[in-house]
Write a protein that holds these residues in place. Structure first.
Motif, PDB file in Angstrom:
ATOM      1  N   VAL A 191     -44.865  -2.047  -7.136  1.00 21.78           N
ATOM      2  CA  VAL A 191     -45.711  -1.444  -6.099  1.00 21.78           C
ATOM      3  C   VAL A 191     -46.898  -2.365  -5.807  1.00 21.78           C
ATOM      4  CG1 VAL A 191     -47.241   0.479  -5.568  1.00 21.78           C
ATOM      5  CG2 VAL A 191     -45.065   0.913  -6.701  1.00 21.78           C
ATOM      6  N   LEU A 192     -47.524  -2.885  -6.876  1.00 25.35           N
ATOM      7  CA  LEU A 192     -48.683  -3.761  -6.684  1.00 25.35           C
ATOM      8  C   LEU A 192     -48.286  -5.061  -5.982  1.00 25.35           C
ATOM      9  CD1 LEU A 192     -50.275  -2.813 -10.046  1.00 25.35           C
ATOM     10  CD2 LEU A 192     -51.485  -2.721  -7.868  1.00 25.35           C
ATOM     11  N   GLY A 237     -37.685  -4.082  -4.378  1.00 24.38           N
ATOM     12  CA  GLY A 237     -36.623  -3.684  -5.284  1.00 24.38           C
ATOM     13  C   GLY A 237     -36.767  -2.303  -5.883  1.00 24.38           C
ATOM     14  N   LEU A 238     -37.517  -1.409  -5.232  1.00 31.69           N
ATOM     15  CA  LEU A 238     -37.604  -0.045  -5.745  1.00 31.69           C
ATOM     16  C   LEU A 238     -36.481   0.789  -5.127  1.00 31.69           C
ATOM     17  CD1 LEU A 238     -41.439   0.615  -5.691  1.00 31.69           C
ATOM     18  CD2 LEU A 238     -39.984   0.523  -7.689  1.00 31.69           C
ATOM     19  N   SER A 239     -35.776   1.524  -5.986  1.00 35.57           N
ATOM     20  CA  SER A 239     -34.739   2.406  -5.467  1.00 35.57           C
ATOM     21  C   SER A 239     -35.408   3.620  -4.829  1.00 35.57           C
ATOM     22  CB  SER A 239     -33.833   2.860  -6.607  1.00 35.57           C
ATOM     23  OG  SER A 239     -34.594   3.541  -7.573  1.00 35.57           O
ATOM     24  N   ARG A 240     -34.739   4.247  -3.887  1.00 36.69           N
ATOM     25  CA  ARG A 240     -35.225   5.438  -3.187  1.00 36.69           C
ATOM     26  C   ARG A 240     -36.681   5.301  -2.745  1.00 36.69           C
ATOM     27  NH1 ARG A 240     -33.804  10.288  -6.957  1.00 36.69           N
ATOM     28  NH2 ARG A 240     -33.879  11.445  -5.013  1.00 36.69           N
ATOM     29  N   ALA A 274     -49.650   6.063  -0.167  1.00 42.22           N
ATOM     30  CA  ALA A 274     -51.011   5.967   0.368  1.00 42.22           C
ATOM     31  C   ALA A 274     -51.670   4.670  -0.071  1.00 42.22           C
ATOM     32  CB  ALA A 274     -51.841   7.160  -0.096  1.00 42.22           C
ATOM     33  N   GLN A 275     -51.356   4.232  -1.294  1.00 47.04           N
ATOM     34  CA  GLN A 275     -52.007   3.025  -1.795  1.00 47.04           C
ATOM     35  C   GLN A 275     -51.431   1.767  -1.180  1.00 47.04           C
ATOM     36  OE1 GLN A 275     -53.327   3.117  -5.975  1.00 47.04           O
ATOM     37  NE2 GLN A 275     -52.225   5.044  -6.144  1.00 47.04           N
ATOM     38  N   VAL A 276     -50.140   1.817  -0.802  1.00 47.91           N
ATOM     39  CA  VAL A 276     -49.571   0.669  -0.092  1.00 47.91           C
ATOM     40  C   VAL A 276     -50.070   0.685   1.353  1.00 47.91           C
ATOM     41  CG1 VAL A 276     -47.459  -0.487   0.616  1.00 47.91           C
ATOM     42  CG2 VAL A 276     -47.548   0.665  -1.590  1.00 47.91           C
ATOM     43  N   ARG A 310     -40.310   7.300  -3.679  1.00 49.72           N
ATOM     44  CA  ARG A 310     -41.391   6.604  -4.406  1.00 49.72           C
ATOM     45  C   ARG A 310     -42.711   6.727  -3.662  1.00 49.72           C
ATOM     46  NH1 ARG A 310     -38.565   7.225  -8.323  1.00 49.72           N
ATOM     47  NH2 ARG A 310     -36.681   5.981  -8.529  1.00 49.72           N
ATOM     48  N   ALA A 311     -42.651   6.635  -2.335  1.00 46.57           N
ATOM     49  CA  ALA A 311     -43.889   6.682  -1.546  1.00 46.57           C
ATOM     50  C   ALA A 311     -44.633   7.986  -1.776  1.00 46.57           C
ATOM     51  CB  ALA A 311     -43.565   6.511  -0.067  1.00 46.57           C
TER      52      ALA A 311
END
Lengths: 314, 554
Positions: free
Chosen positions: B178-179, B155-158, B126-128, B162-163
């Protein structure tokens, strides 16, 4: 999750037991009792033996610990005993007096929420700092307003001078308007204060700056980021304020002559009607505990951080 | 949004027109003592694809300058004069409403502390998605797909998982990714990175800076990098701007600034920066120990378990750690967050009973001490904490703070106590005038001196320094390290130096233990470990120290 729920329910049960025990001890410790007040009246012309008989019929002569256990068992099975003064089951008395108080408390609480949220929103949205400090000083005024004084003032203005609400034979809704306002105003004050302080605090959080950096407007930030974070700490205080609501209801009902739990409490204290008082204490404690239990169980719904167990591995 | 802004087409990295041009910027804050200007006459340029580093110590005005560019000054702040030209358009006088149209799309921000920079009650996704929603980029489904794509890109896995997660379920490095995903979502012309890695472990820091570099090259984005770490600036920036007291001391290409700094202040900064050790190439010359070779601290097979959340299984925070520290020397325990370094220190000070193993301090087995004996033992070993702002009681005067330990042990007459406090204060280089003041009237460096004085007033044998210089500016850090050195020489103290900062460790320590996930992966003399690291982890740690590249990226 289930550990959390079970723990909270256990705490609630413990609080109820403590409330029952403490009130039982305190009420027994009062000098005199209802039987003496009612039957020692010389006009009745009852002799000591007859009074002793009456005492036995109410089981008032059995040892205290036995009374404690009988009362506790009866309460657990839903039997609250008989009012000595009115001579009717306490359960019936409570049921008869409950609806007005329930309406008064519920509407009063809702109105105080509306007042608090409105004040907090106005303060957060006000474009000028002088306007904001003015709005932020309103709760201090509210909190220093005594319930009895506000009630009398409202009757004076709205009933006697403006003649908007009749004092004699008002409709069921009309009769509630002024008491609800009287009750809501002082309770809204701490809610509004905490809400305002929380909003100001959350606005300084770095994630708000990040949201602004995304291009979010002040209103967007307030509604999508600040509101939920600011309401969280307010939940707890909301639960605690319910106690204020009960205390406020007693005075409000007295000022406006409503027949509710507040009025019943007042009369029972005068008559030392211990059975009624005991039931009222346990009833209020149950309501208080249930509200706070609800608040505790609602927390994980609003705050995802409480949903998972956290430990050294988290 | 009614305003239509026309930007010159963002041409590729080879166009020379600056993305950002700050001209004679002045910013001030309204405080209780009137209006105070904190940024004076700052001018700089950032060209497409270029990294410009704003370097300075706390209070230098570097963050204020960055906030002024993106229009996010604190409420009492005001941009007083100057121009902020973004692709040629001066946005200095723009209203917040106008700025809302370019924030997130043309300029974006990578903040300092990833933990507090994400909303705890909203999902990562939601924040992205928010930045895309604000600027109305695509339908709901398109936005959801783009979010997953962005999370994968950083570069975040899965990424799908994460979302749906919340900020507290991610590590510090993941949060910063994320930021970064939020900052690059709309491919802005300029990214302001405000100390983007200061709150992260050194290996994570390197990976995050590499990621920013990579994205910058890929998108041709310009970066204004705000940092206190000259090492980071030296590694990552094309151009360095040195700020002090809100004024530019000097600016120029990175290689020039490093090789031949013109201003006195820059020279001092360079000399004090521990991470630029390679540039100085002067390893610390430790004086040989003449004193007897007795051991002040012996730790043997230390194991510490913690039970986790009521479950039966235990979490092993420290796993079989052993080392000895000779009297009068400094031993460093190095590791990243979660490595068990602080847990080890707490065991040595006697704050917690180890699960197994032996700890001898000054010949006394700490693990068997209880009650009054344990309290007496604390006299021989004292702690200095990381944060000098939180470790001093704000209600006490400096005299009371330093005197307090004396009251807890052998009762001394009032005059003797006062004499002792005065002497120790002089010892740590503080003027007597601070005695009647409260901690808030002191600077960070002065506060840490007070904390050291408080620890030394009992004449302890051993000082445990838990990240004792990590919160300080480099020049202050250098002064405190110098003071510690001098005190050790004069008083024969033994230091246990807990730190994540390898560069500082190399400067101050004789021996070192490297911890990773509770295990000791390397130990020995500092130079041996640095020159011939025994484990892959230590090698990674050493290579992650910023300031080694010395040459700016092309």
């Amino acid at each position: 999750m289930s550990r959390y729920v079970i723990g909270r329910i256990g705490q609630a049960a413990l609080v109820l037991w403590a409330a029952f025990t403490v009130s039982f001890v305190l009420l027994q410790a009062l000098p005199g009792d209802a039987i003496l007040i009612k039957f020692l009246n010389p006009e009745l012309g009852l002799g000591p033996e007859q009074i002793a008989e009456i005492r036995a019929s109410y089981a008032a002569d059995s040892p205290l610990w036995m009374q404690y256990f009988t009362t506790a068992t009866n309460f657990l099975t839903g039997h609250f005993g008989y009012s000595i003064h009115a001579g009717v089951p306490v359960g019936d008395l409570l049921l008869a007096n409950l609806p007005p108080t329930l309406w008064l408390a519920t509407l009063g609480f809702l109105l105080s929420l509306v007042l608090a949220v409105t004040l907090a929103a106005l303060s957060a949205l006000s474009p000028f700092s002088w306007l904001r400090s003015f709005i932020q000083s309103i709760p201090a005024l509210f909190i220093s307003t005594p319930v009895f004084w506000l009630g009398i003032l409202l009757i004076q203005v709205f009933s006697f001078q403006l003649r908007l609400i009749p004092v004699i034979n008002p409709g069921p809704w009309e009769a509630l308007i002024l008491p609800v306002v009287t009750l809501a105003v002082p309770i809204s004050a701490p809610l509004a204060q905490i809400l305002m302080r929380n909003i100001d605090h959350v606005l300084t959080e770095p994630f708000v700056a990040v949201a602004r950096a995304k291009g979010a407007s002040h209103r967007w930030v307030l509604s999508k980021h600040v509101a939920k974070n600011a309401v969280l700490p307010t939940l707890t205080i909301g639960g605690i304020l319910f106690g204020e609501l009960l205390a406020g209801a007693v005075v409000t009902e007295a000022v406006f002559g409503l027949n509710g739990i507040g009025g019943l409490t007042q009369r029972s204290v005068g008559d030392q009607d211990i059975a009624v008082l005991q039931a009222i204490v346990v009833f209020s404690a149950t309501a208080f505990v249930l509200i706070n239990l609800t608040v505790d169980l609602l927390y994980p719904v609003f705050d995802p951080r409480l949903r998972v167990r956290q430990g050294a591995l988290a | 949004m009614s305003t239509v802004i026309t930007f010159k087409p963002v041409s590729t990295a080879h166009s020379n027109a600056p993305v950002l041009e700050i001209g004679h910027l002045a910013v001030g804050y309204r405080g209780s003592d009137g209006f105070q200007r904190v940024v004076h006459d700052v001018s700089l340029r950032v060209r497409p694809g270029e990294v410009v580093a704003l370097v300075g110590e706390s209070g230098s005005g570097k963050t204020t300058t960055a906030q002024a560019v993106i229009g996010l000054l604190a409420e009492n702040g005001r941009l007083e004069a100057g121009a902020v030209r973004l692709n040629g358009t001066d946005i200095a006088g723009w209203s917040q409403k106008q700025l809302d149209t370019i924030r997130g799309s043309k300029i974006s921000l990578i903040p300092q502390d990833p933990t507090s920079s994400l909303n705890p009650v909203k999902t990562i996704g939601a924040q992205v998605a928010e930045v895309l929603q604000i600027h109305r980029r695509g339908s709901r489904a398109e936005i959801d797909a783009r979010v997953v794509e962005l999370l994968a890109r950083v570069g975040l896995s899965r990424p799908e998982l994460r979302a749906k997660q919340y900020s507290h379920e991610l590590s510090g490095g993941m949060r910063q990714r994320v930021l970064i995903a939020i900052a690059i979502a709309l491919r802005p012309a300029l990214i302001i990175a405000d100390e983007p890695t200061s709150a992260l472990d050194v290996t994570v820091q390197k990976r995050i800076l590499d990621l920013i570099d990579e994205l910058r090259r890929e998108y041709g984005t310009a970066v204004l990098l705000v940092t206190h770490d000259l090492g980071v600036a030296a590694d990552r920036a094309n151009h360095i701007v040195v700020l002090k007291g809100g004024r530019i001391q000097e600016q120029g290409p990175t290689s020039e600034i490093l090789a031949s700094p013109r201003s006195e202040y820059t020279r001092k900064l360079l000399a004090d920066a521990p991470s630029l050790g390679k540039i100085r190439a002067v390893p610390r010359a430790r004086s040989p120990r003449i004193r007897g070779s007795d051991d002040a601290i012996v730790v043997q097979n230390l194991v510490q378990d913690f039970s986790v959340g009521g479950r039966r299984e235990a979490f092993r925070a420290v796993d079989d750690v052993s080392f000895t520290v000779q009297r009068g020397t400094t031993h460093a325990i190095v590791g990243e967050s979660g490595s068990g370094k602080t847990t080890t220190a707490r065991g040595i000070v006697g704050f917690q009973k180890p699960t197994s193993g032996r700890i001898l301090v000054d010949g006394v087995d700490v693990t068997t001490l209880r009650g009054e004996n344990l309290r007496r033992f604390r006299k021989t070993i004292q702690l200095v904490y990381q944060n000098p702002f939180a470790s001093l009681d704000p209600q006490q005067t400096i005299f009371q703070i330093v005197e307090e330990p004396l009251l807890n042990f052998d009762p001394l007459p009032r005059d003797d106590r006062a004499r002792k406090v005065h002497a120790i204060l002089e010892r740590v280089g503080l003027p007597q005038s601070v005695l009647t003041r409260k901690p808030r009237a002191l600077s960070g460096g002065q506060r840490q001196r007070v904390a050291i004085a408080r620890a030394l007033v009992l004449d302890p044998q051993v000082l445990v320094l838990d990240e004792a210089v990590s919160a300080l500016d480099v020049t202050v850090q250098a002064q405190i390290l110098e003071l510690l050195e001098e005190l050790q020489q004069a008083l024969g103290l033994t230091y246990l130096f807990i730190s994540h900062d390898l560069a500082v460790v190399r400067q101050i320590s004789d021996t070192v233990s490297v911890l990773h996930n509770g295990r000791q992966v390397d130990s020995g003399l500092v130079e041996d470990v640095f020159l011939r690291p025994g484990s892959a982890y230590t090698r990674e740690l050493i290579s992650a120290i910023p300031g080694q590249r010395n040459v700016s990226p092309r």
